[in-house]
Design an enzyme around this catalytic site. Structure first.
Site, PDB file in Angstrom:
ATOM      1  N   ASP A 121      -2.334 -12.224   7.692  1.00 36.64           N
ATOM      2  CA  ASP A 121      -1.414 -13.189   7.080  1.00 36.64           C
ATOM      3  C   ASP A 121      -0.053 -13.167   7.770  1.00 36.64           C
ATOM      4  O   ASP A 121       0.338 -12.168   8.367  1.00 36.64           O
ATOM      5  CB  ASP A 121      -1.269 -12.838   5.583  1.00 36.64           C
ATOM      6  CG  ASP A 121      -0.689 -13.988   4.784  1.00 36.64           C
ATOM      7  OD1 ASP A 121      -0.670 -15.139   5.287  1.00 36.64           O
ATOM      8  OD2 ASP A 121      -0.242 -13.744   3.648  1.00 36.64           O
ATOM      9  N   GLY A 166       2.163 -18.365  10.002  1.00 36.01           N
ATOM     10  CA  GLY A 166       3.015 -19.547   9.841  1.00 36.01           C
ATOM     11  C   GLY A 166       4.486 -19.162   9.783  1.00 36.01           C
ATOM     12  O   GLY A 166       5.329 -19.733  10.490  1.00 36.01           O
ATOM     13  N   ARG A 167       4.799 -18.167   8.953  1.00 32.58           N
ATOM     14  CA  ARG A 167       6.194 -17.734   8.830  1.00 32.58           C
ATOM     15  C   ARG A 167       6.715 -17.142  10.128  1.00 32.58           C
ATOM     16  O   ARG A 167       7.864 -17.318  10.500  1.00 32.58           O
ATOM     17  CB  ARG A 167       6.326 -16.724   7.673  1.00 32.58           C
ATOM     18  CG  ARG A 167       6.405 -17.389   6.306  1.00 32.58           C
ATOM     19  CD  ARG A 167       6.164 -16.396   5.205  1.00 32.58           C
ATOM     20  NE  ARG A 167       4.748 -16.008   5.147  1.00 32.58           N
ATOM     21  CZ  ARG A 167       4.299 -14.932   4.536  1.00 32.58           C
ATOM     22  NH1 ARG A 167       5.131 -14.111   3.951  1.00 32.58           N
ATOM     23  NH2 ARG A 167       3.008 -14.674   4.508  1.00 32.58           N
ATOM     24  N   TRP A 168       5.842 -16.439  10.837  1.00 34.08           N
ATOM     25  CA  TRP A 168       6.235 -15.862  12.131  1.00 34.08           C
ATOM     26  C   TRP A 168       6.711 -16.978  13.066  1.00 34.08           C
ATOM     27  O   TRP A 168       7.745 -16.861  13.731  1.00 34.08           O
ATOM     28  CB  TRP A 168       5.037 -15.131  12.741  1.00 34.08           C
ATOM     29  CG  TRP A 168       5.304 -14.476  14.061  1.00 34.08           C
ATOM     30  CD1 TRP A 168       5.717 -13.198  14.274  1.00 34.08           C
ATOM     31  CD2 TRP A 168       5.169 -15.082  15.365  1.00 34.08           C
ATOM     32  NE1 TRP A 168       5.858 -12.969  15.621  1.00 34.08           N
ATOM     33  CE2 TRP A 168       5.525 -14.106  16.310  1.00 34.08           C
ATOM     34  CE3 TRP A 168       4.787 -16.350  15.818  1.00 34.08           C
ATOM     35  CZ2 TRP A 168       5.507 -14.344  17.685  1.00 34.08           C
ATOM     36  CZ3 TRP A 168       4.777 -16.603  17.188  1.00 34.08           C
ATOM     37  CH2 TRP A 168       5.138 -15.601  18.097  1.00 34.08           C
ATOM     38  N   HIS A 180      -0.595 -19.110  14.739  1.00 38.26           N
ATOM     39  CA  HIS A 180      -2.053 -18.883  14.701  1.00 38.26           C
ATOM     40  C   HIS A 180      -2.566 -18.537  16.104  1.00 38.26           C
ATOM     41  O   HIS A 180      -3.434 -17.683  16.259  1.00 38.26           O
ATOM     42  CB  HIS A 180      -2.778 -20.117  14.166  1.00 38.26           C
ATOM     43  CG  HIS A 180      -2.396 -20.491  12.761  1.00 38.26           C
ATOM     44  ND1 HIS A 180      -2.362 -19.576  11.742  1.00 38.26           N
ATOM     45  CD2 HIS A 180      -2.023 -21.680  12.204  1.00 38.26           C
ATOM     46  CE1 HIS A 180      -1.986 -20.183  10.613  1.00 38.26           C
ATOM     47  NE2 HIS A 180      -1.777 -21.456  10.876  1.00 38.26           N
ATOM     48  N   ARG A 186      -3.864 -27.211   3.145  1.00 39.77           N
ATOM     49  CA  ARG A 186      -2.778 -27.336   4.129  1.00 39.77           C
ATOM     50  C   ARG A 186      -2.806 -28.711   4.802  1.00 39.77           C
ATOM     51  O   ARG A 186      -3.745 -29.467   4.614  1.00 39.77           O
ATOM     52  CB  ARG A 186      -2.911 -26.216   5.158  1.00 39.77           C
ATOM     53  CG  ARG A 186      -2.767 -24.866   4.487  1.00 39.77           C
ATOM     54  CD  ARG A 186      -2.775 -23.742   5.468  1.00 39.77           C
ATOM     55  NE  ARG A 186      -2.599 -22.478   4.755  1.00 39.77           N
ATOM     56  CZ  ARG A 186      -2.241 -21.348   5.315  1.00 39.77           C
ATOM     57  NH1 ARG A 186      -2.010 -21.316   6.619  1.00 39.77           N
ATOM     58  NH2 ARG A 186      -2.098 -20.258   4.596  1.00 39.77           N
ATOM     59  N   LEU A 231     -19.635  -2.542  17.642  1.00 31.82           N
ATOM     60  CA  LEU A 231     -18.873  -2.987  16.474  1.00 31.82           C
ATOM     61  C   LEU A 231     -19.546  -4.182  15.782  1.00 31.82           C
ATOM     62  O   LEU A 231     -19.988  -5.124  16.443  1.00 31.82           O
ATOM     63  CB  LEU A 231     -17.457  -3.403  16.930  1.00 31.82           C
ATOM     64  CG  LEU A 231     -16.530  -3.926  15.827  1.00 31.82           C
ATOM     65  CD1 LEU A 231     -16.071  -2.786  14.923  1.00 31.82           C
ATOM     66  CD2 LEU A 231     -15.321  -4.641  16.433  1.00 31.82           C
ATOM     67  N   SER A 248      -5.907 -12.793  -2.579  1.00 30.35           N
ATOM     68  CA  SER A 248      -6.211 -14.179  -2.195  1.00 30.35           C
ATOM     69  C   SER A 248      -7.703 -14.460  -2.017  1.00 30.35           C
ATOM     70  O   SER A 248      -8.115 -15.069  -1.020  1.00 30.35           O
ATOM     71  CB  SER A 248      -5.428 -14.572  -0.933  1.00 30.35           C
ATOM     72  OG  SER A 248      -4.043 -14.417  -1.127  1.00 30.35           O
ATOM     73  N   GLU A 267      -9.559   0.893  -0.586  1.00 24.88           N
ATOM     74  CA  GLU A 267      -8.141   1.245  -0.557  1.00 24.88           C
ATOM     75  C   GLU A 267      -7.401   0.055   0.066  1.00 24.88           C
ATOM     76  O   GLU A 267      -7.904  -0.551   1.018  1.00 24.88           O
ATOM     77  CB  GLU A 267      -7.920   2.492   0.313  1.00 24.88           C
ATOM     78  CG  GLU A 267      -8.592   3.732  -0.221  1.00 24.88           C
ATOM     79  CD  GLU A 267      -8.008   4.194  -1.544  1.00 24.88           C
ATOM     80  OE1 GLU A 267      -6.787   4.046  -1.744  1.00 24.88           O
ATOM     81  OE2 GLU A 267      -8.781   4.688  -2.392  1.00 24.88           O
TER      82      GLU A 267
HETATM   83  C1  IPE Z   1      -5.228 -15.650   2.954  1.00 25.00           C
HETATM   84  O1  IPE Z   1      -3.934 -15.994   3.311  1.00 25.00           O
HETATM   85  C2  IPE Z   1      -6.202 -16.342   3.833  1.00 25.00           C
HETATM   86  C3  IPE Z   1      -6.264 -15.879   5.222  1.00 25.00           C
HETATM   87  C4  IPE Z   1      -5.558 -14.904   5.751  1.00 25.00           C
HETATM   88  C5  IPE Z   1      -7.196 -16.578   6.060  1.00 25.00           C
HETATM   89  P1  IPE Z   1      -3.155 -17.201   2.604  1.00 25.00           P
HETATM   90  O2  IPE Z   1      -1.859 -17.313   3.300  1.00 25.00           O
HETATM   91  O3  IPE Z   1      -4.007 -18.406   2.583  1.00 25.00           O
HETATM   92  O4  IPE Z   1      -2.979 -16.685   1.113  1.00 25.00           O
HETATM   93  P2  IPE Z   1      -1.915 -17.089   0.016  1.00 25.00           P
HETATM   94  O5  IPE Z   1      -1.945 -18.567  -0.105  1.00 25.00           O
HETATM   95  O6  IPE Z   1      -0.584 -16.605   0.480  1.00 25.00           O
HETATM   96  O7  IPE Z   1      -2.356 -16.384  -1.224  1.00 25.00           O
HETATM   97  C1  IPE Z   2      -2.639 -16.541   7.974  1.00 25.60           C
HETATM   98  O1  IPE Z   2      -1.329 -16.926   8.214  1.00 25.60           O
HETATM   99  C2  IPE Z   2      -3.642 -17.432   8.673  1.00 25.60           C
HETATM  100  C3  IPE Z   2      -4.361 -18.358   7.787  1.00 25.60           C
HETATM  101  C4  IPE Z   2      -4.269 -18.398   6.495  1.00 25.60           C
HETATM  102  C5  IPE Z   2      -5.244 -19.310   8.447  1.00 25.60           C
HETATM  103  P1  IPE Z   2      -0.626 -18.045   7.336  1.00 25.60           P
HETATM  104  O2  IPE Z   2      -0.881 -19.362   7.981  1.00 25.60           O
HETATM  105  O3  IPE Z   2      -1.030 -17.951   5.924  1.00 25.60           O
HETATM  106  O4  IPE Z   2       0.891 -17.668   7.511  1.00 25.60           O
HETATM  107  P2  IPE Z   2       1.995 -17.721   6.380  1.00 25.60           P
HETATM  108  O5  IPE Z   2       1.513 -16.869   5.245  1.00 25.60           O
HETATM  109  O6  IPE Z   2       2.149 -19.159   5.977  1.00 25.60           O
HETATM  110  O7  IPE Z   2       3.205 -17.170   7.045  1.00 25.60           O
HETATM  111 MG    MG Z   3      -0.292 -16.906   4.350  1.00 21.94          MG
END
Ligand code: IPE
Ligand code: IPE
Ligand code: MG
Length: 241
Positions: free
Chosen positions: A18, A21-23, A35, A69, A129, A194, A205
């Site tokens: 996760d 997007g914010r990165w 991504h 999204r 793996l 999530s 854990e």
């Molecule tokens: C969970 O992350 C899904 C994946 C990493 C693929 P999200 O970014 O979708 O989760 P929420 O919306 O913050 O709970």
């Molecule tokens: C995780 O990163 C990748 C997917 C959910 C596909 P995000 O896209 O959720 O990134 P943030 O949480 O918005 O920063």
């Molecule tokens: Mg996210």
């Protein structure tokens, strides 16, 4: 590099990747760039995992909720998955990685589905793996599909109500061939699951780190594995100390 057994007994590590997007947004880039960067981290972790005693690695790539999204982001992600499979297939195979996908493939486009099938077939007999990619995966969706199949089997007279057991339910899930995860890592500071492996990870854990997935390093993974190893897993019993 540290010896495998000294670091971890985590056979199955699952990762909620996760923060992509914010990165990107924090750097003035569009979310998709995050991504793209995230794919590099997948490559690093897949490469490193066997060195640290990880036999099973499961990564959350796209959830059943991620369709909410923008169309631009969803399409970009789908194209990225195709690019990843095309670009990585030969290397994964050379590295003896067996790749499987979990999740509902129905809503994915035909091209992506066929690339997924091909990659599974190509790596089917590999003995290294076991990499599982959760793509259009949702835990509730998985359980719902499993219950549907169980009901169907019951209706056909193949199973009776008294046959229903935890093991049987596990066998009907997408993860039927995997052991339960020992450790679930989530990056980017969010402390929630999530909808990721709710049945399978009920005794896993959890480690939550603030690092965004595009910044995640193998060194941090080793730190987390060491942290995991120090934990006392009791599974409801009393600690033997
Ligand atoms: C969970 O992350 C899904 C994946 C990493 C693929 P999200 O970014 O979708 O989760 P929420 O919306 O913050 O709970
Ligand atoms: C995780 O990163 C990748 C997917 C959910 C596909 P995000 O896209 O959720 O990134 P943030 O949480 O918005 O920063
Ligand atoms: Mg996210």
């Amino acid at each position: 590099m540290q010896n495998t057994d000294q670091v971890t007994h985590a056979d199955h590590v699952a990762v909620i990747m996760d923060g992509n997007g914010r990165w990107a947004t924090a750097r003035g880039l569009e979310r998709l760039k995050g991504h793209v960067k995230g794919v590099d981290r997948v490559r690093d972790v897949v490469r490193a995992a066997p060195k640290f005693g990880i036999d099973f690695l499961t990564v959350f790539a796209f959830s059943t909720e991620n369709w909410k999204r923008s169309e631009r982001e969803v399409t970009g992600l789908m194209n990225l998955f195709k690019r990843y499979i095309r670009g990585e297939a030969a290397t994964l195979d050379e590295d003896n990685v067996r790749v499987r996908f979990i999740g509902d493939r129905g809503p994915l486009d035909r091209k992506l589905r066929s690339l997924m099938d091909e990659l599974e077939r190509l790596t089917e007999t590999n003995t290294g793996l076991k990499l599982t990619i959760a793509l259009n995966y949702g835990g509730r969706d998985e359980i719902t599909r499993a219950v549907g199949r169980i009901a169907k089997a019951a209706k056909m007279g193949m199973i009776a109500p008294e046959d229903v057991s935890e093991q049987m339910i596990s066998n009907f899930l997408d993860t039927s061939e995997l052991p339960d995860p020992d450790l679930v890592i989530r990056t980017s500071g969010e402390c929630r699951t999530s909808n990721f492996l709710p049945w399978q990870a009920c005794y896993a854990e959890y480690v939550f780190t603030d690092t965004a997935w595009p910044d995640f390093t193998v060194a941090e993974m080793v730190k987390i594995l060491t942290q995991f190893r120090a934990r006392d897993r009791r599974f409801g019993a009393v600690a033997l100390k």
